[in-house]
Design an enzyme around this catalytic site. Structure first.
Site, PDB file in Angstrom:
ATOM      1  N   PHE A  28      32.633  39.643  32.520  1.00 42.60           N
ATOM      2  CA  PHE A  28      31.938  38.595  32.119  1.00 42.60           C
ATOM      3  C   PHE A  28      32.931  37.611  31.591  1.00 42.60           C
ATOM      4  O   PHE A  28      33.748  38.060  30.748  1.00 42.60           O
ATOM      5  CB  PHE A  28      31.164  38.069  31.456  1.00 42.60           C
ATOM      6  CG  PHE A  28      29.933  37.353  31.914  1.00 42.60           C
ATOM      7  CD1 PHE A  28      29.053  37.101  32.849  1.00 42.60           C
ATOM      8  CD2 PHE A  28      30.739  36.152  31.428  1.00 42.60           C
ATOM      9  CE1 PHE A  28      28.415  36.408  33.461  1.00 42.60           C
ATOM     10  CE2 PHE A  28      29.408  35.202  31.840  1.00 42.60           C
ATOM     11  CZ  PHE A  28      28.542  34.733  32.543  1.00 42.60           C
ATOM     12  N   ALA A  62      29.841  40.610  27.306  1.00 45.72           N
ATOM     13  CA  ALA A  62      29.856  40.529  25.792  1.00 45.72           C
ATOM     14  C   ALA A  62      28.947  41.714  25.300  1.00 45.72           C
ATOM     15  O   ALA A  62      28.734  41.715  24.090  1.00 45.72           O
ATOM     16  CB  ALA A  62      30.231  39.586  25.289  1.00 45.72           C
ATOM     17  N   GLU A  64      27.261  44.287  25.553  1.00 46.11           N
ATOM     18  CA  GLU A  64      27.583  45.647  26.278  1.00 46.11           C
ATOM     19  C   GLU A  64      28.467  46.466  24.747  1.00 46.11           C
ATOM     20  O   GLU A  64      28.329  47.489  24.908  1.00 46.11           O
ATOM     21  CB  GLU A  64      27.379  46.121  27.260  1.00 46.11           C
ATOM     22  CG  GLU A  64      26.509  45.634  28.612  1.00 46.11           C
ATOM     23  CD  GLU A  64      26.292  44.370  28.867  1.00 46.11           C
ATOM     24  OE1 GLU A  64      25.018  44.047  28.527  1.00 46.11           O
ATOM     25  OE2 GLU A  64      26.717  43.766  28.854  1.00 46.11           O
ATOM     26  N   VAL A  87      32.509  34.640  25.517  1.00 45.88           N
ATOM     27  CA  VAL A  87      31.019  33.980  25.256  1.00 45.88           C
ATOM     28  C   VAL A  87      32.027  32.300  25.543  1.00 45.88           C
ATOM     29  O   VAL A  87      32.290  31.764  24.917  1.00 45.88           O
ATOM     30  CB  VAL A  87      30.423  34.219  24.380  1.00 45.88           C
ATOM     31  CG1 VAL A  87      29.019  33.333  24.536  1.00 45.88           C
ATOM     32  CG2 VAL A  87      30.317  36.263  24.355  1.00 45.88           C
ATOM     33  N   THR A  92      22.511  26.465  26.642  1.00 44.35           N
ATOM     34  CA  THR A  92      20.846  26.610  25.939  1.00 44.35           C
ATOM     35  C   THR A  92      21.952  27.825  24.824  1.00 44.35           C
ATOM     36  O   THR A  92      22.691  28.117  24.271  1.00 44.35           O
ATOM     37  CB  THR A  92      20.889  27.563  27.109  1.00 44.35           C
ATOM     38  OG1 THR A  92      20.849  28.632  27.133  1.00 44.35           O
ATOM     39  CG2 THR A  92      20.295  27.026  28.325  1.00 44.35           C
ATOM     40  N   HIS A  94      21.570  30.371  24.441  1.00 47.56           N
ATOM     41  CA  HIS A  94      22.259  31.523  25.140  1.00 47.56           C
ATOM     42  C   HIS A  94      23.915  31.878  24.259  1.00 47.56           C
ATOM     43  O   HIS A  94      23.734  33.393  23.408  1.00 47.56           O
ATOM     44  CB  HIS A  94      21.930  31.457  26.260  1.00 47.56           C
ATOM     45  CG  HIS A  94      22.663  33.033  26.841  1.00 47.56           C
ATOM     46  ND1 HIS A  94      23.977  33.802  26.941  1.00 47.56           N
ATOM     47  CD2 HIS A  94      22.053  34.317  26.591  1.00 47.56           C
ATOM     48  CE1 HIS A  94      23.597  35.085  27.502  1.00 47.56           C
ATOM     49  NE2 HIS A  94      22.310  35.819  27.389  1.00 47.56           N
ATOM     50  N   ARG A 133      43.482  30.855  24.520  1.00 48.68           N
ATOM     51  CA  ARG A 133      43.586  31.889  23.769  1.00 48.68           C
ATOM     52  C   ARG A 133      43.628  32.685  24.306  1.00 48.68           C
ATOM     53  O   ARG A 133      43.939  33.931  22.998  1.00 48.68           O
ATOM     54  CB  ARG A 133      42.173  31.626  22.317  1.00 48.68           C
ATOM     55  CG  ARG A 133      41.801  30.779  21.707  1.00 48.68           C
ATOM     56  CD  ARG A 133      40.931  30.410  21.371  1.00 48.68           C
ATOM     57  NE  ARG A 133      40.570  29.243  20.607  1.00 48.68           N
ATOM     58  CZ  ARG A 133      40.427  27.846  20.615  1.00 48.68           C
ATOM     59  NH1 ARG A 133      40.942  27.659  21.696  1.00 48.68           N
ATOM     60  NH2 ARG A 133      40.531  27.561  19.632  1.00 48.68           N
TER      61      ARG A 133
END
Length: 184
Positions: A28, A62, A64, A87, A92, A94, A133
Site C-alpha cells: 500500500f 501495513a 499485515e 500510513v 476518518t 482509520h 521521509r
C-alpha cells in the site's frame, strides 16, 4: 523539522556480514514503500550483508506487517526483521486504528519471538511528508530501520544469541499444507 542526530551515525553503522535479514514491505502506498525498501536494501548492502542473506516479502498493507514479521521471526532464519510501510492520515479515524495496531503488533511480535524487529513504518499527515521521509540517502527511514535492525542483530549476537539458520528453498520456511495439517 527533521531530526538530524541519528541514533546510529553513518560512520558507526555496524558490519552486517554473516547476518541474515528479512525485509517485509507493505504494497500500500507503493511509491513510498518501494523507496523505503531501496533505502533499507542500500543500508544492508553498505554494511556488508550478502544479497543472498536479504530476503524480501511483500504484504498487502501495513496492517499485515506484524503477522508477517512474527512468521519470519519464528522460522529462526533471520537475525533481524525489518518492517516497512506507510500510513497516511485521511478523513476518518482509520489512520489512528491502523497506526496503533501496527506499532503494537510489531512490538509484540519482537517481544514474543525474541528476534529484533525494526519499525520502518511511516505515519504521516500527508503524502508530501511521506515522500520527504522516503527520499534518498541516509535520511530515508527505510535506511534508518535497516540500520537499527543491523545494530540490534549485532547486539543480540554479542549477548549470546546463536546466528540465524541457513536458508531453505522455501520462502520464509513455509511448507505447503503445513498449516492445514496435510503432508507435503
Amino acid at each position: 523539522m527533521r531530526h538530524q542526530d541519528s541514533a546510529t551515525p553513518p560512520a558507526a553503522l555496524p558490519g552486517a556480514a554473516g547476518y541474515r535479514f528479512a525485509v517485509i514491505v507493505s504494497r500500500f502506498n507503493p511509491s513510498i514503500t518501494e523507496a523505503l525498501r531501496e533505502g533499507a536494501r542500500t543500508a544492508l548492502l553498505d554494511a556488508g550483508a550478502a544479497p543472498a542473506d536479504i530476503e524480501e516479502l511483500h504484504v498487502p498493507g501495513a496492517f499485515e506487517l506484524p503477522q508477517a514479521a512474527r512468521c519470519a521471526a519464528e522460522t529462526g532464519r533471520f537475525d533481524a526483521v525489518i518492517c516497512l510501510g506507510c500510513v497516511i492520515r485521511g478523513e476518518t479515524p482509520h489512520f489512528e486504528y491502523i497506526s496503533s495496531a501496527v506499532a503494537h503488533g510489531i512490538m509484540e511480535a519482537a517481544g514474543e519471538t525474541g528476534v529484533p524487529i525494526a519499525f520502518g513504518v511511516l505515519t504521516t499527515d500527508s503524502e508530501a511528508q511521506a515522500e520527504a521521509r522516503a527520499g534518498g540517502g541516509r535520511d530515508n527511514k527505510g535506511w534508518e530501520a535497516a540500520a537499527a535492525g543491523i545494530e540490534m542483530a549485532v547486539l543480540f549476537r554479542k549477548r549470546g544469541r546463536a546466528p540465524a539458520r541457513a536458508s531453505s528453498a522455501r520462502s520464509f520456511g513455509f511448507e505447503p499444507g503445513a498449516a492445514r495439517g496435510h503432508d507435503s
